[in-house]
Write a protein that holds these residues in place. Structure first.
Motif, short mmCIF file in Angstrom:
data_model
loop_
_atom_site.label_atom_id
_atom_site.label_comp_id
_atom_site.label_asym_id
_atom_site.label_seq_id
_atom_site.Cartn_x
_atom_site.Cartn_y
_atom_site.Cartn_z
N ILE A 99 -15.81 -27.01 10.69
CA ILE A 99 -16.30 -26.22 9.55
C ILE A 99 -16.23 -27.07 8.28
N PHE A 100 -15.13 -27.78 8.09
CA PHE A 100 -14.99 -28.64 6.91
C PHE A 100 -16.10 -29.68 6.86
N LYS A 101 -16.41 -30.29 8.01
CA LYS A 101 -17.47 -31.30 8.06
C LYS A 101 -18.83 -30.71 7.71
N VAL A 102 -19.06 -29.46 8.05
CA VAL A 102 -20.32 -28.81 7.70
C VAL A 102 -20.43 -28.71 6.18
N TYR A 103 -19.35 -28.36 5.52
CA TYR A 103 -19.36 -28.24 4.06
C TYR A 103 -19.36 -29.59 3.36
N ASP A 104 -18.62 -30.56 3.91
CA ASP A 104 -18.48 -31.88 3.29
C ASP A 104 -19.62 -32.79 3.75
N SER A 105 -20.83 -32.45 3.34
CA SER A 105 -22.00 -33.18 3.84
C SER A 105 -22.06 -34.63 3.36
N ASP A 106 -21.45 -34.94 2.22
CA ASP A 106 -21.46 -36.33 1.76
C ASP A 106 -20.26 -37.12 2.30
N ARG A 107 -19.43 -36.46 3.09
CA ARG A 107 -18.29 -37.07 3.79
C ARG A 107 -17.33 -37.80 2.85
N ASN A 108 -17.08 -37.19 1.70
CA ASN A 108 -16.14 -37.81 0.75
C ASN A 108 -14.73 -37.22 0.86
N GLY A 109 -14.53 -36.34 1.83
CA GLY A 109 -13.20 -35.78 2.05
C GLY A 109 -12.85 -34.61 1.16
N LYS A 110 -13.82 -34.12 0.40
CA LYS A 110 -13.57 -32.95 -0.45
C LYS A 110 -14.85 -32.13 -0.58
N VAL A 111 -14.65 -30.84 -0.78
CA VAL A 111 -15.76 -29.91 -0.88
C VAL A 111 -15.79 -29.35 -2.30
N SER A 112 -16.90 -29.56 -2.97
CA SER A 112 -17.06 -29.11 -4.35
C SER A 112 -17.70 -27.72 -4.39
N PHE A 113 -17.71 -27.15 -5.57
CA PHE A 113 -18.39 -25.88 -5.78
C PHE A 113 -19.86 -26.01 -5.38
N LYS A 114 -20.47 -27.13 -5.74
CA LYS A 114 -21.87 -27.37 -5.40
C LYS A 114 -22.07 -27.39 -3.88
N ASP A 115 -21.16 -28.07 -3.16
CA ASP A 115 -21.24 -28.10 -1.69
C ASP A 115 -21.20 -26.68 -1.13
N MET A 116 -20.28 -25.88 -1.64
CA MET A 116 -20.14 -24.50 -1.15
C MET A 116 -21.37 -23.67 -1.48
N LEU A 117 -21.92 -23.90 -2.66
CA LEU A 117 -23.14 -23.18 -3.06
C LEU A 117 -24.31 -23.52 -2.13
N GLU A 118 -24.41 -24.78 -1.75
CA GLU A 118 -25.49 -25.20 -0.86
C GLU A 118 -25.38 -24.52 0.50
N VAL A 119 -24.16 -24.42 1.03
CA VAL A 119 -23.96 -23.74 2.32
C VAL A 119 -24.28 -22.26 2.17
N LEU A 120 -23.82 -21.66 1.09
CA LEU A 120 -24.10 -20.24 0.86
C LEU A 120 -25.60 -20.00 0.73
N LYS A 121 -26.30 -20.92 0.09
CA LYS A 121 -27.76 -20.80 -0.03
C LYS A 121 -28.42 -20.89 1.35
N ASP A 122 -27.95 -21.84 2.18
CA ASP A 122 -28.48 -21.96 3.54
C ASP A 122 -28.26 -20.66 4.32
N LEU A 123 -27.09 -20.07 4.15
CA LEU A 123 -26.75 -18.87 4.90
C LEU A 123 -27.45 -17.61 4.38
N SER A 124 -27.62 -17.51 3.07
CA SER A 124 -28.19 -16.28 2.50
C SER A 124 -29.69 -16.34 2.33
N GLY A 125 -30.26 -17.54 2.30
CA GLY A 125 -31.71 -17.67 2.15
C GLY A 125 -32.22 -16.97 0.90
N PRO A 126 -33.36 -16.32 1.02
CA PRO A 126 -33.97 -15.68 -0.15
C PRO A 126 -33.35 -14.32 -0.50
N PHE A 127 -32.33 -13.92 0.25
CA PHE A 127 -31.76 -12.59 0.05
C PHE A 127 -30.80 -12.50 -1.13
#
Length: 175
Positions: A99-127
């Protein structure tokens, strides 16, 4: 292990079992090898992003583009290692690491607010609107003791998800 078209030997099976912490049985590894060979249409010994997208369940997954970055070019051994996080025998720690690797797409060992927003956008789509996503994420982070400026590490993921009952199990059909 040679090319994908070669036969899987007992030695190969044992090597893959050990590499994947014995999370799959011999029968499951053989079944996964057959599936790997089906996906590796050009028999080059690895699976490309396009070949992964030929699996309907994969291509329909809202996180498929993120997952593709993780699986593109996997050989058989690494293919099984990737899937091992989905084994019913996998530990919560192994599932959380995926799960961490899915969020840490740039593989820098940390997940930023932006990273989390991108995953949330992928999951929620246009809704959800961007503003709604930001509000939801800020609230969730605050409830977990973090802020918008926090960077989450793998240790944070263990802390937040460690007590969860993570249902990420995929059954490997064996003949």
């Amino acid at each position: 292990m040679g090319s994908a078209s070669s036969m899987l030997t007992q030695y190969d099976i044992e090597e893959v079992k050990e590499y994947c912490d014995n999370l799959f049985s011999q029968q499951e590894i053989v079944a996964l090898y057959e599936r790997f060979c089906q996906l590796d249409r050009s028999a080059k010994g690895f699976i490309s992003a396009d070949e992964f997208l030929s699996v309907p369940e994969f291509s329909l997954n809202p996180l498929s583009q993120r997952l593709l970055r993780m699986v593109d070019g996997l050989n058989f051994k690494d293919f099984v290692a990737f899937l091992s996080a989905f084994s019913a025998k996998a530990s919560a720690q192994q599932k959380i690491e995926l799960i961490f690797k899915v969020y840490d797409s740039d593989r820098n060992g940390k997940v930023s607010f932006k990273d989390m927003l991108e995953v949330l956008k992928d999951l929620s789509g246009p809704f959800m609107s961007d503003e709604q996503r930001e509000q939801v994420l800020i609230q969730v982070l605050e409830e977990a003791g973090y802020s918008k400026d926090s960077y989450l590490t793998l240790e944070d993921f263990y802390k937040v998800l460690g007590g969860s009952d993570l249902k990420m199990d995929v059954e490997v059909p064996v003949d």
